[in-house]
Enzyme design. Sequence first.
Site, short mmCIF file in Angstrom:
data_model
loop_
_atom_site.label_atom_id
_atom_site.label_comp_id
_atom_site.label_asym_id
_atom_site.label_seq_id
_atom_site.Cartn_x
_atom_site.Cartn_y
_atom_site.Cartn_z
N THR A 88 0.73 -1.37 0.00
CA THR A 88 -0.20 -0.13 0.35
C THR A 88 0.87 1.60 -0.24
OG1 THR A 88 -1.75 -0.91 1.33
CG2 THR A 88 -1.91 0.72 1.66
N GLU A 120 -6.34 -6.23 3.76
CA GLU A 120 -6.10 -7.05 2.41
C GLU A 120 -7.50 -7.03 1.56
OE1 GLU A 120 -3.09 -10.37 4.57
OE2 GLU A 120 -3.78 -10.63 3.11
#
Lengths: 402, 259, 375
Positions: free
Chosen positions: C115, C353
């Site tokens: 991320t 996730e």
Amino acid sequence: MLKIDVEACIGCGLCEDTCTFGAIKVEDSVAVVGETCTLCGSCVDVCEVGALSIDTVEKNVPDELKDWAGVWIYAEYRDARIAPVAFELLGAGRKLADQLGVPLSAVLLGSALGESAEALIAHGADQVYRVDDPALANFTDDAYANVFEDLIREHQPEIVLAGATAIGRSFIPRLATMLATGLTADCTDLAIRAEDGALLQTRPAFGGNIMATIECPTTRPQMATVRPLVMKPNSHDGSRQGEIIDFTPDPARLQSRVRVLRSVREESDEVNINEADVLVAGGRGLESEKGFEMVRELAGLLGGATAASRAAVDSGWIPYPHQVGQTGKTVCPKVYFACGISGAVQHMVGMQSSDTIIAINRDENAPIFQVATYGMVGDLFEILPKLIERIRESRTGEAGNR
Amino acid sequence: MKIIVCVKQVPDAKDVRLDPKTNTLSREGVESIMNPFDRHALEAAVVLKEQYCGTVTAITMGPPQAEETLRDAVACGADHGVLVSDRAFAGADTWATSYTLAKAIEKLGEFDLIICGKQAIDGDTAQVGPGLAQRLDIPYVAYARKITECVDGTIRLERLMDDGYDEIEMEMPALMTVVKEINEPRVPSLKGKMKAKKMQATVLSAADIGAAPELLGLQGSNTQVVKVFSPHFSADKCMLAGTTDEMVDQLLAKLDKLL
Amino acid sequence: MIVDVARQITAEKIIPQRAELDEKEEFPTEILRDIAKADLFGLYIPEEYGGFGGGSFEMVLALEEFSKGCVGIATSFAASALGAYPILVSGSDEMKDKYMPEIASGAKLAAFGLTEANAGSDASGIQTTAVLDGEEWVINGTKQWITNAGDAKIYSIIAITDRDKGPRGASMFVIEDGDPGFSYGVKEKKLGIRASSTRELIFKDCRIPKDRLIGRRGTGFFTVMKTLDLSRPGIASLGVGLGQAALDEAVLYAKQRVQFGKPVISFQAVQHILADMAIQVEAARALVYGTARHIDSGAKEISKESSMCKVMATDMAMKVTTDSVQVLAGHGYMREYPVEKMMRDAKILQIYEGTNQIQRNVIGQALNKEYSRSK
């Protein structure tokens, strides 16, 4: 082993209910004994039809047992003072000795013992066996047990009592093994059987759930360690007369394979919970550290100490030294408050001999009420603040009147 | 270093409840566990093994099902288990137990250190450890709360006393009993559990250890149980009733008399 | 056996400490050490690298137990696996030899860096770059909200190596704690899973040896997708464990709480809430176990199944924990009881996730693909 008379057995199940070890079961209306039987005998006592018996090999009671006479107590000495339990043992020992018509003697081991022997006489000892030797300055199991063994072999007392303290519980078992005699740990009651003068030693077993009375029929001395704070000491009587017998041990017997390098005292800033007259104990029912504060406040107001159940300690509201119960300390204050403690067996073992127990719990079925002198069913968060407030009011009232 | 840990299988006290009606123990669903203090003894042994190499043997005296406790010990790091089991051992007091264990340990051969828990939670006697040391004629220290080091055949440790602690040095072979402050026992590992599953405990009978029959079990015990009874609780039980205010009033009145 | 070991750790180590770790936002170093001693860090790692050689199912069982105690701690454990999977999936044997034993023994914790500020669900927005300079890769950029960052020693991260190659332009690398030019941001303050640590990974001309490239150059996205396919059932199992724990608390409370002279569980209004909770927990568990077994059977296409169980179990956890707070009512809202923490912890499961919305995209696309093929 445990014998079951299958003809006599009526399959009532009393024995099954009584067995602490789960060793006996009723199958097809007959009791059956399993591998875990420890031959404690509790089932034999409860059986109403006499179907159970324990095969005991009749042991010959040796004649020479008669040669053993006198009651001895071990007077623990550490840090230039006699441990309080020694005076309690003198209190208990005095009664036993008087009943048997024998002298009561104290054994004092240590170094630089000062006036301690005299203090023991003032509290009830007829004789003090004193061993004052630098080699005994620090407690070591070897040396203490050796010297004690020599004294016992020479003078042959019939009873030897010691405090169930760290020191007593450490070397007395070793001593008993040396003397090849029986030892009962942690007794809470001692009595003489009138018929034969045997020492009946009662102790809690299984975490205090059952009490067992134990004797030592064929060997001497009869030895027991006694829980501190259970027996009542005699008051100091300076006019009492007694004999002090100094004993010089064989130097070889003072050798120890254990060396004490340093002895450290840990000062605790709080009252030792063993010694407080009033204990206010808190448990899970207080719900949080904040809740636990009320317990501290009440203890402070009553001039007592704070104690706790394991649940409270595990929750981190209070450190471990305050824990009462099987894995903590055993206490017997004058007044014990159990606040929000349901009364797990393990906790009750540690406090059930308190003089007065006051229990506050919201669950009326909590086991704690079975041991409570006074019980209150209700919300702690109402009762405790009210109690604190009322005590505080009465205090300021008194102050105002003065 | 060869370390022997004495373990005992005991009923899990946390499941034991007092039946309020009959005032007897209710054992419903009580499981057998390793004596909690022995878990600390085992952990101390496993830590020593990790530090100084060696082996850890767990030994127990008990009925055949006590082998479960040996499996737990192996799952938590012991290398081997020894079960001392015989009907002749039943009814043993601490004196007979220490005799039996001493004979079994002599049979196992040389060792450097024996570690025991400070006491078992079912008997609470704390006598088997010291008795065993005496029978094996080795030095002994009770209530170890810390093991500092272990070099050249001596072990240094701290012994918990009522008012503090002592720093101790002792020659090995030796025996010590440990208190729970000494460590935080680990939970079993996966590999340990697998090893435990396969473990074949050495089983020793009275004959195997060459014990004198008259010194075993009930017969070998110097102490005898005269009777067993339930503790009686405070006779003058009194439940306070009423509103919070009324209960507090009553309590204060009682307290006034007590304090 | 795995369940026994994990359950004992949960009961003896996690539950007694979870409230304090949550309150103080403290990383569970000691508990992770206990988990390591029990050999559980090697659960999913092949035996030749010192692991237990288990598969997805074993991992799901362990995570379910841990999350019954604390999802924050379970997340720290799971994130180490997430950091290890890329190496297992695409790394060379030498690379596995080097890193896997340390991860399996629990000596080193791993973490996963995907991320970024402009790239989360949209992985194509990645700005971090890696440029080959002689024998070294030079990495620049910042990764955001990385679980275990700062506490882990081994990081699997993705960076753009050839921007013009589109999906084939990204590669994964192993970064080690202490690599020159690699640092961490401040610890984030979170709504839930507060025992886990979350920080930025900051790369300023971070130079690492050439052989830290995981797999071949350009396979980064492939590795990430494979990794997430493998890890999502784990996240789903966190939902199952959490839901179960919330149900347990609710039932126990309802049995004990008395209102109008009766335990509240005797009221149908409460019974129905509890029944719905139980149904959902059990349904999610069945789906998660089924998916894990499907993965372990060696199935190739697992994205859809893996996403389905993640969505189902984590949405369930949010609902069930919310209901649990409702059953405990006033007590449930207070920190003295564990369910408010469970409700706070549940939210992240729907987010990390891949958000549950993105998972539905994955499922939708997979359905589209599947049905085009079968026609």
